[in-house]
Design an enzyme around this catalytic site. Sequence first.
Site, PDB file in Angstrom:
ATOM      1  N   GLY A 205     -37.477  62.298   5.344  1.00 37.72           N
ATOM      2  CA  GLY A 205     -38.205  61.384   4.753  1.00 37.72           C
ATOM      3  C   GLY A 205     -37.729  61.309   3.244  1.00 37.72           C
ATOM      4  O   GLY A 205     -36.684  61.706   2.902  1.00 37.72           O
ATOM      5  N   SER A 206     -38.682  60.653   2.372  1.00 41.64           N
ATOM      6  CA  SER A 206     -38.367  60.435   1.236  1.00 41.64           C
ATOM      7  C   SER A 206     -38.266  61.615   0.365  1.00 41.64           C
ATOM      8  O   SER A 206     -38.898  62.576   0.803  1.00 41.64           O
ATOM      9  CB  SER A 206     -39.175  59.602   0.562  1.00 41.64           C
ATOM     10  OG  SER A 206     -40.489  59.998   0.415  1.00 41.64           O
ATOM     11  N   GLU A 227     -34.952  67.032   5.338  1.00 44.53           N
ATOM     12  CA  GLU A 227     -33.831  65.910   5.131  1.00 44.53           C
ATOM     13  C   GLU A 227     -34.086  64.965   4.472  1.00 44.53           C
ATOM     14  O   GLU A 227     -34.990  64.200   5.082  1.00 44.53           O
ATOM     15  CB  GLU A 227     -33.107  65.512   6.796  1.00 44.53           C
ATOM     16  CG  GLU A 227     -31.743  65.159   6.541  1.00 44.53           C
ATOM     17  CD  GLU A 227     -31.827  63.761   6.488  1.00 44.53           C
ATOM     18  OE1 GLU A 227     -31.536  63.175   5.368  1.00 44.53           O
ATOM     19  OE2 GLU A 227     -31.881  63.192   7.439  1.00 44.53           O
ATOM     20  N   CYS A 261     -29.846  57.589   5.522  1.00 46.30           N
ATOM     21  CA  CYS A 261     -29.800  58.419   4.370  1.00 46.30           C
ATOM     22  C   CYS A 261     -28.312  58.819   3.999  1.00 46.30           C
ATOM     23  O   CYS A 261     -27.802  59.263   2.887  1.00 46.30           O
ATOM     24  CB  CYS A 261     -30.666  59.782   4.562  1.00 46.30           C
ATOM     25  SG  CYS A 261     -32.319  59.534   4.820  1.00 46.30           S
TER      26      CYS A 261
END
Length: 453
Positions: A205-206, A227, A261
């Site tokens: 995620g963020s 991650e 990402c």
Amino acid sequence: MYTVTNPATGELVDEIPNAADEEVRVAIDRVHRGYAAWRARPVAERAAIVLRAAELFAERADELAAIMTLEMGKRINEGRGEVGVVADIFRYYGERGPDLLADEPLTLRGGEAVLTKEPIGALLGVMPWNFPCYQVARFVAPNLVLGNTILLKHASICPRSAIAIESVLRDAGVPADAYVNVFASSRQVPWMLADPRLAGVSLTGSEQAGISVAAEAGRNLKKCVLELGGSDPLIVLDTDDLDETVKITATARMRNCGQSCNAPKRIIVLGELYEEFADRFAKRVTEYYVPGDPADPSTTLPPLASTTAADEVAAQIETAIREGATLRAGGHRIPGRGAYVEATVLTDVTPDMAAYHEEIFGPVALLFRASSEAEAVELANDTTFGLGASVFATDRARAARVARGIEAGMVYVNKSGGSEADLPFGGIKRSGMGRELGALGIEEFMNKKPIRL
């Protein structure tokens, strides 16, 4: 609510209430109690079930792709491709798992020992919306083979994906208490991590979500794998086919509408190539990436996952231009009910601009000129992120040498990144910690226990 809103039209499709606190506690108890029976099953049995899941994912690729297209706007062909990678991941761990978990003899100066590889318990997975099936597979496949049980909290816009994944695993033979989907809210995650019945957490995620989860995991002495975001560089040293390099680079940046990402968000080109590369790149982005229905296989530019995401990306573009960046292509929010933003190219981005430092999670490429290899590497490393990177050159040895100087969790030579079941995936710096996939991916939530003989 877990809410399905078609990002191509803005239409509200479905709503599912969040789980009540007691439902979440029951789900935790299920995976905790299911752990003893699941880890007791021979690894060959667990691996066979994971192999069967690989087959079922492949068989249901069209169904799963259609769900992703509806929930987060993924192009239908990209959805099918994602499910293909998911099947590869489950197949890899189903086939290689027993060997990866075999005892490892250790020879000591004063005798012998054996290193055993064992599970640690019930795990929590907190998953994102940008790759609704693939991200789950990276976490779930190795841990099911290892013998851990899984409590899965998916993104709030992907409830149908969550249900479909659980259905595949159940039909493959995963016991009802070895994998449990729960529609938990973000508010519930901190006290879930505090529950001693959960042994660890994996989050994709963020950066802010990672900070929050890592803090709670540390406070409760739980292992975590993160991650997070990335601002990956792609360096073009030279090329003998500029059009092909431009095509590969643009495809990599615009894949999943730029919501990856590890997409190459910063493209660094050596001086003698820069102007021609920039012209051709902007031309391709303008002519090829045309907005359309993501369910239509001919569409090249789908919507972003939500109107909120589209508004944020449009605002980042506007800020970059206001601060002095040059707009070479696109740059606008497309009017209408859908979450569309034009494919965009920005140049002349400098360190005093927000766009130089932040991650733009959408169809936006930043182009930079470098005068030398050394300056290209310096630019590549001038970021708080460190997920992936790519280097392109006609001389592979030269590219590999430059790759060694890049501060990232993974670097690709003459390839634009991506994911492979047998290749470890993960980042450094503020892009996270730990590794998924490959032989390393099964070790993160493993008790590597030596037994002294």
